[in-house]
Design a protein around this motif. Sequence first.
Motif, PDB file in Angstrom:
ATOM      1  N   PRO A 295      20.471 -42.183 -32.367  1.00 56.19           N
ATOM      2  CA  PRO A 295      21.422 -43.302 -32.514  1.00 56.19           C
ATOM      3  C   PRO A 295      22.726 -43.110 -31.747  1.00 56.19           C
ATOM      4  O   PRO A 295      23.458 -44.080 -31.521  1.00 56.19           O
ATOM      5  N   SER A 296      23.031 -41.875 -31.342  1.00 53.15           N
ATOM      6  CA  SER A 296      24.269 -41.610 -30.605  1.00 53.15           C
ATOM      7  C   SER A 296      24.079 -41.645 -29.101  1.00 53.15           C
ATOM      8  O   SER A 296      25.055 -41.484 -28.353  1.00 53.15           O
ATOM      9  N   VAL A 297      22.849 -41.848 -28.635  1.00 51.84           N
ATOM     10  CA  VAL A 297      22.557 -41.794 -27.205  1.00 51.84           C
ATOM     11  C   VAL A 297      22.906 -43.111 -26.524  1.00 51.84           C
ATOM     12  O   VAL A 297      22.525 -44.188 -26.985  1.00 51.84           O
ATOM     13  N   ASP A 298      23.632 -43.011 -25.411  1.00 50.62           N
ATOM     14  CA  ASP A 298      23.921 -44.193 -24.603  1.00 50.62           C
ATOM     15  C   ASP A 298      23.909 -43.771 -23.135  1.00 50.62           C
ATOM     16  O   ASP A 298      23.827 -42.580 -22.819  1.00 50.62           O
ATOM     17  N   VAL A 299      24.005 -44.749 -22.247  1.00 47.21           N
ATOM     18  CA  VAL A 299      23.845 -44.443 -20.829  1.00 47.21           C
ATOM     19  C   VAL A 299      24.725 -45.343 -19.969  1.00 47.21           C
ATOM     20  O   VAL A 299      24.993 -46.498 -20.317  1.00 47.21           O
ATOM     21  N   GLY A 300      25.191 -44.779 -18.864  1.00 45.88           N
ATOM     22  CA  GLY A 300      25.900 -45.533 -17.842  1.00 45.88           C
ATOM     23  C   GLY A 300      25.174 -45.388 -16.521  1.00 45.88           C
ATOM     24  O   GLY A 300      24.299 -44.526 -16.362  1.00 45.88           O
ATOM     25  N   PRO A 301      25.517 -46.192 -15.532  1.00 49.12           N
ATOM     26  CA  PRO A 301      24.838 -46.117 -14.235  1.00 49.12           C
ATOM     27  C   PRO A 301      25.205 -44.850 -13.466  1.00 49.12           C
ATOM     28  O   PRO A 301      26.116 -44.114 -13.851  1.00 49.12           O
ATOM     29  N   MET A 302      24.515 -44.627 -12.362  1.00 52.63           N
ATOM     30  CA  MET A 302      24.803 -43.489 -11.509  1.00 52.63           C
ATOM     31  C   MET A 302      26.234 -43.565 -10.987  1.00 52.63           C
ATOM     32  O   MET A 302      26.717 -44.639 -10.620  1.00 52.63           O
ATOM     33  N   LEU A 303      26.917 -42.432 -10.961  1.00 53.43           N
ATOM     34  CA  LEU A 303      28.314 -42.377 -10.543  1.00 53.43           C
ATOM     35  C   LEU A 303      28.468 -42.663  -9.054  1.00 53.43           C
ATOM     36  O   LEU A 303      27.593 -42.334  -8.252  1.00 53.43           O
ATOM     37  N   GLN A 304      29.612 -43.253  -8.702  1.00 50.99           N
ATOM     38  CA  GLN A 304      29.944 -43.613  -7.325  1.00 50.99           C
ATOM     39  C   GLN A 304      31.224 -42.897  -6.892  1.00 50.99           C
ATOM     40  O   GLN A 304      32.091 -42.612  -7.727  1.00 50.99           O
ATOM     41  N   PRO A 305      31.385 -42.610  -5.602  1.00 48.98           N
ATOM     42  CA  PRO A 305      32.619 -41.956  -5.154  1.00 48.98           C
ATOM     43  C   PRO A 305      33.874 -42.791  -5.399  1.00 48.98           C
ATOM     44  O   PRO A 305      34.937 -42.249  -5.694  1.00 48.98           O
ATOM     45  N   GLU A 306      33.762 -44.109  -5.261  1.00 56.39           N
ATOM     46  CA  GLU A 306      34.931 -44.953  -5.476  1.00 56.39           C
ATOM     47  C   GLU A 306      34.503 -46.288  -6.073  1.00 56.39           C
ATOM     48  O   GLU A 306      33.331 -46.650  -6.072  1.00 56.39           O
ATOM     49  N   ALA A 307      35.475 -47.023  -6.595  1.00 58.92           N
ATOM     50  CA  ALA A 307      35.202 -48.301  -7.244  1.00 58.92           C
ATOM     51  C   ALA A 307      34.892 -49.375  -6.212  1.00 58.92           C
ATOM     52  O   ALA A 307      35.237 -49.266  -5.037  1.00 58.92           O
ATOM     53  N   GLY A 308      34.227 -50.435  -6.675  1.00 57.24           N
ATOM     54  CA  GLY A 308      34.017 -51.606  -5.842  1.00 57.24           C
ATOM     55  C   GLY A 308      32.753 -51.594  -5.013  1.00 57.24           C
ATOM     56  O   GLY A 308      32.523 -52.520  -4.233  1.00 57.24           O
ATOM     57  N   ARG A 309      31.915 -50.582  -5.158  1.00 56.34           N
ATOM     58  CA  ARG A 309      30.678 -50.556  -4.395  1.00 56.34           C
ATOM     59  C   ARG A 309      29.500 -50.598  -5.371  1.00 56.34           C
ATOM     60  O   ARG A 309      29.538 -49.985  -6.444  1.00 56.34           O
ATOM     61  N   PRO A 310      28.453 -51.327  -5.049  1.00 54.45           N
ATOM     62  CA  PRO A 310      27.301 -51.401  -5.949  1.00 54.45           C
ATOM     63  C   PRO A 310      26.512 -50.098  -5.919  1.00 54.45           C
ATOM     64  O   PRO A 310      26.539 -49.349  -4.935  1.00 54.45           O
ATOM     65  N   VAL A 311      25.815 -49.813  -7.018  1.00 53.78           N
ATOM     66  CA  VAL A 311      24.900 -48.674  -7.056  1.00 53.78           C
ATOM     67  C   VAL A 311      23.686 -49.022  -6.206  1.00 53.78           C
ATOM     68  O   VAL A 311      23.049 -50.061  -6.400  1.00 53.78           O
ATOM     69  N   VAL A 312      23.376 -48.174  -5.242  1.00 52.03           N
ATOM     70  CA  VAL A 312      22.208 -48.374  -4.381  1.00 52.03           C
ATOM     71  C   VAL A 312      21.438 -47.066  -4.313  1.00 52.03           C
ATOM     72  O   VAL A 312      22.006 -45.999  -4.040  1.00 52.03           O
ATOM     73  N   ALA A 313      20.141 -47.136  -4.577  1.00 51.38           N
ATOM     74  CA  ALA A 313      19.276 -45.959  -4.492  1.00 51.38           C
ATOM     75  C   ALA A 313      17.950 -46.380  -3.861  1.00 51.38           C
ATOM     76  O   ALA A 313      17.610 -47.570  -3.840  1.00 51.38           O
ATOM     77  N   TYR A 314      17.232 -45.399  -3.366  1.00 51.55           N
ATOM     78  CA  TYR A 314      15.960 -45.654  -2.692  1.00 51.55           C
ATOM     79  C   TYR A 314      14.897 -44.706  -3.232  1.00 51.55           C
ATOM     80  O   TYR A 314      15.174 -43.541  -3.542  1.00 51.55           O
ATOM     81  N   ARG A 315      13.694 -45.231  -3.320  1.00 50.01           N
ATOM     82  CA  ARG A 315      12.587 -44.396  -3.791  1.00 50.01           C
ATOM     83  C   ARG A 315      11.293 -44.910  -3.173  1.00 50.01           C
ATOM     84  O   ARG A 315      11.082 -46.114  -3.065  1.00 50.01           O
ATOM     85  N   GLY A 316      10.437 -43.991  -2.804  1.00 46.65           N
ATOM     86  CA  GLY A 316       9.145 -44.383  -2.280  1.00 46.65           C
ATOM     87  C   GLY A 316       8.230 -44.887  -3.377  1.00 46.65           C
ATOM     88  O   GLY A 316       8.521 -44.764  -4.568  1.00 46.65           O
ATOM     89  N   GLN A 317       7.102 -45.480  -2.978  1.00 51.83           N
ATOM     90  CA  GLN A 317       6.121 -45.909  -3.959  1.00 51.83           C
ATOM     91  C   GLN A 317       5.666 -44.706  -4.774  1.00 51.83           C
ATOM     92  O   GLN A 317       5.528 -43.595  -4.263  1.00 51.83           O
TER      93      GLN A 317
END
Length: 474
Positions: A295-317
């Motif tokens: 019940p105490s577990v929560d999550v945020g997105p992957m960290l970014q170097p600075e504000a104002g940029r969207p999280v972008v990641a890539y992964r193969g099939q």
Amino acid sequence: MNRRTLLGLSAAGAAGVVAGCSTPQAETPGQRTITWWDHNVNLQKANGAAYEAFTAKSGIAVKYTYHQTAKIGQALQLAKQSNQQPDVHSTAGLEASIPSLIADGWFAPIDWPDDVKKAFASLGGLVEGLHSFDGKLYTFPIFADRQYVAATWFNRDMIGKAGLDPANPPKTFDEFRTACRTVQDTQKGASGMILSLAHTGRMNEHLNSLAQGAGFEGINGVKFATGEFAFDDDAYVAVFEFLASLQADKLIFPGSSSLDDQTARVRWAAGAAGFYLDGPWCSGTVQTEAKQFLPSVDVGPMLQPEAGRPVVAYRGQAGGNYFISGSSKLPAEASELLTGLATKDYWTAIANAMAQPPYDLSVVEGSTAIEPWKRLIGWYADSVFIAPQAVLRNPDVQRVNRHSKAVKPGLGELLQGVFSGQVTDIRGALKKLTDDSAADREQAIKKAVADGAKVSADDWAFSDWKPATDYKNG
């Protein structure tokens, strides 16, 4: 429940699973048995249901053994050397490529009828170079393509008590540093974050993900557009310097250098730190090993170097998770057992277990997973893009992979060196990894060409690739 009690219960539960085997059905004298090893602690319930259904139909028992992620590779190597491999196993910790493992006799093909294979057709299918090799099926996907493994998991109660807003977790490097310091200053005995630094394979994954988030336009150190290795890219350097600064500021749990992922996660659940970087399986593993903490577990997105940029990641099939051992005496029966993992019921069980997102994402919404896990899977749909894969454009890349070797020290070992003070020139160390990786691929290409492969370094270059888009492989 206090921290000491929770740690004791969690550690005892984990130790019990590691030490023992799970046999869903009692074996009878003379009964045939399929042995199964894996590192997927949060899939035990889903897999157990598949074992039970198979045994009820076939009369063949399934003997299951769990190994920690950081240790299963060594256990499998020792089993191979002594000709005592399990019939079915995962491949965590086996650093050689799948084609090279096949060439070394590790795996036997899976014999499936066409109707079972068709279960994958509408969701992407079984791909030559990922699941089939030289026309023979060796594995199959159970998890979805879109995911990253450096989500910002946190203790919601601890964050709230520290005066931070759990609904607005840190998103940038600077915000994260401030949050870690706030936790440490206000929560007696707690560190800002904890790392599984001793598990170098897991740290490799984290560092590669964080580098993509920091702007690296490639995967595993290879740039999509040029096909060149570039571990010394500014994005990797920024991630290393960020983590090194947290260590220098004493915001990381002091025992992290000796922790694998399982131990680090249990300590986090026991209150050792506010934050823990991990993959989507985090809440599912907590559900299995420290349910009181869920019940105490929560999550945020992957960290970014600075504000104002969207999280972008890539992964193969997605590749495969389970393989039949080349030494199995029951390969046909093991193939039949694995059909139980190619169904919507099984994918639903994966979602309920909160492992990696299941191959069929349509089952997520109706699952019993907690809201933070579902939220993270939703973020993946918007922020993770399909990467170019050389092997899907030129199958002869498989033959290069057979000759490739694990380059050491890799990212995880280099981070250990940074934390211990043995590595002082971060960019220089990453440049050496770049050069060593390029040299290994060059020697592997030469050997593959000598064997008749039609392949070159150009096969890793995708000049038509565009950022933040899915690449159509094939």
